[in-house]
Design a protein around this motif. Structure first.
Motif, short mmCIF file in Angstrom:
data_model
loop_
_atom_site.label_atom_id
_atom_site.label_comp_id
_atom_site.label_asym_id
_atom_site.label_seq_id
_atom_site.Cartn_x
_atom_site.Cartn_y
_atom_site.Cartn_z
N THR A 1 20.97 -14.99 4.75
CA THR A 1 21.53 -15.05 3.39
C THR A 1 21.26 -16.38 2.70
O THR A 1 20.83 -16.40 1.55
CB THR A 1 23.04 -14.79 3.43
OG1 THR A 1 23.23 -13.48 3.94
CG2 THR A 1 23.67 -14.88 2.06
N GLU B 1 22.17 -7.69 -2.25
CA GLU B 1 22.39 -9.13 -2.09
C GLU B 1 21.32 -9.93 -2.85
O GLU B 1 21.63 -10.89 -3.55
CB GLU B 1 22.35 -9.47 -0.60
CG GLU B 1 22.88 -10.84 -0.29
CD GLU B 1 22.31 -11.38 1.00
OE1 GLU B 1 22.60 -10.83 2.08
OE2 GLU B 1 21.57 -12.37 0.92
N HIS C 1 21.73 -12.67 -5.84
CA HIS C 1 21.22 -14.05 -5.79
C HIS C 1 20.41 -14.37 -7.05
O HIS C 1 20.55 -15.43 -7.63
CB HIS C 1 20.30 -14.27 -4.58
CG HIS C 1 21.02 -14.32 -3.27
ND1 HIS C 1 22.16 -15.07 -3.07
CD2 HIS C 1 20.76 -13.71 -2.10
CE1 HIS C 1 22.57 -14.92 -1.83
NE2 HIS C 1 21.74 -14.09 -1.22
N ALA D 1 19.25 -17.18 -0.82
CA ALA D 1 19.89 -17.85 -1.96
C ALA D 1 19.07 -19.05 -2.39
O ALA D 1 18.85 -19.29 -3.58
CB ALA D 1 21.30 -18.29 -1.58
#
Ligand code: GTP
Ligand code: MG
Length: 429
Positions: free
Chosen positions: A200, A229, A233, A204
């Motif tokens: 993750t 996700e 971002h 990002a």
């Protein structure tokens, strides 16, 4: 005539998108992207402005605008627009209208060609005087994100004509890679990110250095957790996104399902009346890849990306690793200015002298300008990914910069400790 998209009109009229956007700004037309649509009246007005310009009708002086086109009635808006360049010493260009509205609606009644020509002229003067316009363009930095195995690395391989995906351990990307690619649409810098759920923070970080995000969605799998996700971002980083529906060559590919699913996450494809650019592609056959590159270049043009190679250097650490033989290797994305072998770089509380630099193809280079990912050898400890990089003119200056940072951190820490202590005293513990 129905509505027409900005980039289509630009193509039809043989002008670049930037030129059309300047005219639209001057007309006070609100648009969101080059794929926003224009109504018939606006299109006609644009054609008239361009025709007037081509005929030499664009006035050389503010105030003579009406000569170039038939003047009709004078509305309040026209008086205001006309007055601005004459009254103010610096021509007050019409304020570019906010571009985040969804529908392109004329902010004011569509001006007559005469008003438009004046407004367009004012905008042109402002453009000529704005120092920002003198800063050269830079290549876009495009981050590729999406769910695991949806084909991000393969898509990049197709574009770069490499075979990175096949060489990865277990076929899984585990780090962020930054690559320069010479494409049919010019130089583009790509950042590949991993789709595995464990990464993750890497995703990002990838979104944060991006100018444009490509969200790759496999046509046989549609929207998955890391697709959502990745979209989040990109939105958090406020970068425009383009959806690439990949693997369209598969018999079980269902492009329409992906488009419908996209609407569920508030990304409404253009063909459904929204403004999300969706491009069906295949990393295997190459279908649609040219279209994707075209959209990247259109979006980049709209973003008007510029950086000064002669300005003060700033960059960001993309990733760093310790190589047993070579030592610390840090990938730096140059954002502004230029770095050279021999320069001192400061990151966090460390600094290093650049001993050697390699470009994304592995070639040794001596200097690197804006939108260039370079691997730097010279840090004594691995800098933290995502950290900003600054330069210093010599070792002494680099040390000073680090010392100031250490001091600041200590002061903050001491103040914090002091507060905690007095709070505890107050509570009688
Ligand atoms: P992570 O980095 O681990 O998230 O994966 P990725 O998104 O980079 O996927 P990758 O490029 O490694 O591809 C995953 C698998 O899908 C590989 O077996 C590819 O050969 C296959 N693949 C990728 N693109 C296509 C495509 O367009 N068509 C077909 N048929 N297979 C594809
Ligand atoms: Mg990958």
């Amino acid at each position: 005539m129905s509505k027409v998209r900005i980039y289509t009109l630009a193509k039809d009229l043989g002008v670049d998108n930037q030129k059309l956007l300047e005219i639209l700004d001057s007309l006070g037309v609100v648009y969101k992207s080059v794929s926003s649509t224009l109504d018939e009246d606006t299109v006609e007005t644009i054609k008239e402005i361009l025709a007037a310009e081509a005929a030499g009708g664009t006035p050389a002086q503010p105030g003579t605008a009406t000569q170039g086109a038939p003047a009709t009635d004078t509305t309040d808006a026209a008086t205001e627009t006309d007055a601005a360049p004459a009254a103010a010493p610096t021509p007050a260009a019409p304020q570019p209208t906010p571009k985040d509205d969804v529908t392109p609606t004329p902010a004011a009644p569509t001006p007559t060609p005469a008003q438009a020509a004046t407004a367009s002229h004012a905008a042109a003067v402002a453009v000529a005087e704005a120092p920002a316009r003198e800063i050269p363009h830079r290549s876009p930095v495009v981050t590729i994100m999406g769910h695991v195995d949806h084909g991000k690395t393969s898509l990049l391989d197709y574009i770069r004509k490499t075979k990175v995906a096949a060489k990865e351990a277990g076929g899984i990307t585990q780090h962020v890679g930054a690559f320069e690619a010479q494409t049919s649409k010019g130089r583009i810098v790509f950042i590949d990110t991993p789709g595995h759920e464990a990464f993750t923070t890497i995703r990002a970080r990838g979104a944060n250095v991006a100018d444009i995000a490509i969200i790759v969605v496999a046509a046989d799998d549609s929207i998955m957790p890391q697709t959502r996700e990745a979209i989040a971002h990109a939105q958090a980083a406020k970068v425009p996104l383009i959806v690439a529906i990949n693997k369209v060559d598969l018999p079980q590919a269902d492009v329409d399902r992906v488009k419908t699913d996209l609407t569920m996450v508030n990304l409404v494809p253009e063909e459904f009346g929204g403004d999300t650019v969706v491009v069906p592609v295949s990393a295997k056959t190459g279908e649609g890849v040219e279209d994707l590159l075209e959209y990247i270049s259109l979006t980049a043009e709209l973003e008007d990306l510029r950086a000064d190679p002669n300005g003060e250097f700033s960059g960001v650490i993309i990733e760093s690793k310790v190589d047993r033989q070579a030592g610390v290797l840090a990938t730096v994305m140059v954002q502004e200015g230029t770095i050279n072998v021999g320069d001192f770089l400061v990151v966090g509380e460390t600094y290093g002298k650049i001993k050697a630099m390699t470009d994304s193809l592995g070639g040794r280079i001596k200097s690197a300008g804006p939108s260039t990912p370079v691997q730097v050898l010279g840090f004594s400890e691995a800098p933290v990914s995502g950290d900003k990089v600054a330069s210093a003119s010599n070792e002494h200056a680099a040390r000073e910069k680090v010392a100031v940072r250490v001091d600041t951190r200590r002061t903050v820490e001491e103040a914090r400790a002091q507060r905690k202590l007095s709070l505890e005293e107050m509570m009688g513990s």
